[in-house]
Each structure stands twice: as C-alpha cells, then as structure tokens.
Design a protein around this motif. Structure first.
Motif, PDB file in Angstrom:
ATOM      1  N   SER A   1       0.859  -1.186   0.000  1.00 39.11           N
ATOM      2  CA  SER A   1       0.000   0.000   0.000  1.00 39.11           C
ATOM      3  C   SER A   1       0.890   1.228   0.000  1.00 39.11           C
ATOM      4  O   SER A   1       1.848   1.315   0.758  1.00 39.11           O
ATOM      5  CB  SER A   1      -0.944   0.006   1.193  1.00 39.11           C
TER       6      SER A   1
ATOM      7  N   ARG B   1       2.050   4.805  -2.789  1.00 38.34           N
ATOM      8  CA  ARG B   1       1.806   5.620  -3.979  1.00 38.34           C
ATOM      9  C   ARG B   1       1.949   4.862  -5.291  1.00 38.34           C
ATOM     10  O   ARG B   1       1.700   5.423  -6.351  1.00 38.34           O
ATOM     11  CB  ARG B   1       2.746   6.819  -3.959  1.00 38.34           C
TER      12      ARG B   1
ATOM     13  N   LEU C   1       4.493  -6.196  -0.944  1.00 38.04           N
ATOM     14  CA  LEU C   1       5.682  -5.885  -0.151  1.00 38.04           C
ATOM     15  C   LEU C   1       5.843  -4.385   0.073  1.00 38.04           C
ATOM     16  O   LEU C   1       5.191  -3.577  -0.590  1.00 38.04           O
ATOM     17  CB  LEU C   1       6.926  -6.354  -0.929  1.00 38.04           C
TER      18      LEU C   1
ATOM     19  N   ASP D   1       7.886  -1.172  -0.775  1.00 39.41           N
ATOM     20  CA  ASP D   1       8.550  -0.919  -2.066  1.00 39.41           C
ATOM     21  C   ASP D   1      10.072  -1.065  -1.991  1.00 39.41           C
ATOM     22  O   ASP D   1      10.700  -1.517  -2.938  1.00 39.41           O
ATOM     23  CB  ASP D   1       8.142   0.447  -2.645  1.00 39.41           C
TER      24      ASP D   1
ATOM     25  N   GLY E   1       9.380   2.296  -8.021  1.00 42.55           N
ATOM     26  CA  GLY E   1       9.817   3.604  -8.504  1.00 42.55           C
ATOM     27  C   GLY E   1      11.281   3.499  -8.937  1.00 42.55           C
ATOM     28  O   GLY E   1      12.087   2.847  -8.280  1.00 42.55           O
TER      29      GLY E   1
ATOM     30  N   ASN F   1      13.450   5.690  -8.705  1.00 42.78           N
ATOM     31  CA  ASN F   1      14.278   6.253  -7.622  1.00 42.78           C
ATOM     32  C   ASN F   1      14.717   5.177  -6.648  1.00 42.78           C
ATOM     33  O   ASN F   1      15.887   5.082  -6.286  1.00 42.78           O
ATOM     34  CB  ASN F   1      13.509   7.384  -6.902  1.00 42.78           C
ATOM     35  N   VAL F   2      13.775   4.326  -6.248  1.00 41.55           N
ATOM     36  CA  VAL F   2      14.088   3.269  -5.276  1.00 41.55           C
ATOM     37  C   VAL F   2      14.983   2.208  -5.918  1.00 41.55           C
ATOM     38  O   VAL F   2      15.929   1.715  -5.295  1.00 41.55           O
ATOM     39  CB  VAL F   2      12.776   2.638  -4.725  1.00 41.55           C
TER      40      VAL F   2
ATOM     41  N   SER G   1       3.162   7.285 -11.225  1.00 44.98           N
ATOM     42  CA  SER G   1       3.975   7.632 -10.042  1.00 44.98           C
ATOM     43  C   SER G   1       5.193   8.478 -10.441  1.00 44.98           C
ATOM     44  O   SER G   1       6.313   8.231 -10.011  1.00 44.98           O
ATOM     45  CB  SER G   1       4.439   6.391  -9.285  1.00 44.98           C
ATOM     46  N   LYS G   2       4.919   9.470 -11.273  1.00 44.95           N
ATOM     47  CA  LYS G   2       6.020  10.350 -11.692  1.00 44.95           C
ATOM     48  C   LYS G   2       6.388  11.311 -10.575  1.00 44.95           C
ATOM     49  O   LYS G   2       5.503  11.902  -9.942  1.00 44.95           O
ATOM     50  CB  LYS G   2       5.615  11.140 -12.937  1.00 44.95           C
TER      51      LYS G   2
END
Ligand code: ATP
Ligand code: MG
Length: 289
Positions: free
Chosen positions: A15, A17, A54, A56, A74, A76-77, A94-95
């Motif tokens: 849960s 973004r 999971l 993220d 993402g 980034n991650v 998810s920008k």
C-alpha cells in the motif's frame, strides 16, 4: 493446462503511492487477483501469475535474488538500491523527481553553495553521485523519513527528497533549488528468468502495451454531408482508414475513426469548420496494431 514453471511471481507495493496504479494496470490487462484482503501472497485466477505484496524498498532485492520474477517499483528506489535487474518497461505513472531544497530565506546561487555543507536525505547514493559529478564535497546525512524537518532542527543545511507538487516542501518552509533525478514507475525483471517465465512475461508485456497504447487514442464518430467526406477523412486518417456508414438521412454519412487524443484536439476546429456535426469521442480499452 497450467504449467507451474510458467507462473510469474510479481512483486507489488502493498500500500502506497505505487499500489493503486499497479493494481489498476493488471486489472486493465484482464488479469484477476484478490487484493486488499490483507493477504501477502495471492494467485491470479486467469493468468499464470502469483502476486507478492511488499514494502517498495524490498522489491529490487527480491527481484535480483529471484524470490520474485518481476516487480513494479519507482525508478528512484531501484537506482538507490543498486540492485541488478532488467528494466523491461517504463510505466508512466507515479512520476516524481528527487530534488534538493533549502530553507526559503536562504539565497541560493548554485550547487557550489553546498561545498562543505550538509544535506539530509533518504537517497545517499543518488545524491552522492550527483554531488560527485558536480565536484561538490558535502556531508550527506542519511535519514529514513521526515527529511523535510532536518534544516529547521539544525540537522542539515538542505534536504534531498521526492517532490511531485512541491507542497510538502512549501509547508515546511523550504524551496526547491535543484532537480537531480526524474522518476516514474518501472517494471523490473530478474536477469536470469527461465524460458517458460519469459514467455509469460512477454504475454504480460503484450497486454500492457495494448492497454497503454489505447490510453493515448480515442474512437471518434461524427456525421458529415457526403460532399465534405474527403476533406474530413484527411484530418482523421484512422488506423487503416476510417469507416463510412450512410445515415438514414440522404446525403449524409457517419465517419468512424481512431485518433491520437492530441491530434483530435489539434484538429477539432478544422473538422467542425469542414462541416462535421454530432462528434462523439469514446475511450478505447485495448488497442493492438
Ligand atoms: P512503503 O511503505 O512501501 O515503503 P513508501 O512510503 O516508501 O512505501 P510511497 O510514499 O508509497 O513509498 O512512494 C512510493 C513511490 O512512489 C516512491 O518511491 C516514488 O517513486 C513514487 N512517489 C513518491 N511520492 C510521490 C508523489 N508525490 N507523487 C507521485 N509519485 C510519488
Ligand atoms: Mg518505502
């Protein structure tokens, strides 16, 4: 027959973004599974897939290790994790961007202002690489959350964090000064997928492409006098060519076509000026060339 070797294990954020759009994507692809029941693992009832729900942060590692075959995370991650996996699809949702921000009252003239200063972040690797590329030596304070309060409590001179609208920064008295990384949701895959799983992945990618292509297109219907048909057809060429159906009223036809939404808006005035009436624009669910 369901071949167990072809079942793709898919890691999604439980849960957060990424979740809504990730779950929505599978739904649009016609892949059914139960979510929101609190279960951490579930199977699809109509596609060879198993889903793991999971945090993220854990997704890149699970995919690298092969605990999951693919995952949505993402960028980034993924980049920050430094884990190895293939980026197989850029999903477009998810920008956000990773930006450096400073207290609003501080005058900022460039990244060199950070020489010898400190920056708080949850993204030490991406920030470190950025500073290095700019030749800036600054201290990086790694903290895992609530990064925005760091300057006001004297922990750091600036912060580097995820920004989408900028409102969180603003409400913490900060201003964005450098965007250092642009991110969107990506689909990553284990580098050594077995052949059977690869085939399932290709089936999934085929569906994702069909759904995403359809989102950019609209089905257009309009009525026009027969003598204007040629002019209008040139403005809405369609996938192969438009369909023309005679109306019950003599001398008029209905034109059906498929258009990229942008192209529709750019041409709408010209289409009307050419004599089109009763224009309907209808969403397309799936589109396969
Ligand atoms: P988890 O509990 O799973 O660890 P999280 O709190 O770390 O979740 P989220 O806030 O749900 O993560 O964000 C997940 C991802 O969504 C981020 O890594 C980023 O790629 C993207 N993202 C973050 N903030 C935004 C935003 N405001 N708008 C759009 N996308 C965002
Ligand atoms: Mg997280």
């Amino acid at each position: 027959m369901l071949n167990k070797d072809s079942i793709l294990r898919i890691a999604l954020q439980k849960s957060g973004r990424l979740s809504e759009d990730s779950f929505g994507l599978f739904k649009e692809c016609g892949i059914k599974f139960e979510s929101g029941t609190g279960k951490l693992k579930t199977s699809s009832s109509n596609f060879p897939a198993e889903f793991l729900f999971l945090r993220d942060d854990d997704i890149p590692g699970y995919v690298e290790d092969g605990v999951a075959d693919i995952g949505i995370v993402g960028e980034n991650v993924f980049v920050e994790s430094n884990r190895k996996a293939d980026v197989t699809y850029r999903l477009g949702f998810s920008k956000c961007r990773l930006s450096i921000a400073v207290p609003r009252g501080v005058e900022y003239s460039g990244i060199d202002d950070f020489q010898g200063k400190s920056i708080a972040t949850s993204y030490p690797r991406i920030l470190g690489n950025f500073l290095k590329s700019k030749g800036v030596k600054a201290e990086i304070h790694e903290i895992s959350g609530s990064v925005e309060i760091a300057p006001s409590i004297g922990l750091a001179d600036g912060v580097c964090d995820i920004v989408s609208s900028g409102s969180t920064l603003l409400s913490n008295g900060l201003k964005e000064v450098e965007a250092i990384f642009r991110s969107e949701a990506i689909l990553i895959a284990n580098k050594k997928l077995a052949k059977e799983k690869h085939e399932t992945l290709n089936k999934l990618l085929f569906r994702i492409r069909a759904v995403q292509t359809a989102q950019n297109y609209k089905y257009i219907l309009l009525n026009a006098p027969n003598e204007k048909l040629n002019d209008i057809i040139n403005m809405i060429p369609g996938m192969k060519s438009p369909t023309i159906v005679p109306l019950a009223m003599p001398g008029w036809s209905s034109i059906h076509s498929v258009l990229e939404e942008n192209q529709f808006w750019e041409n709408i005035e010209a289409i009307r000026a050419a004599g089109a009436e009763g224009i309907l624009v209808i969403p397309i669910e799936k589109m396969i060339y």
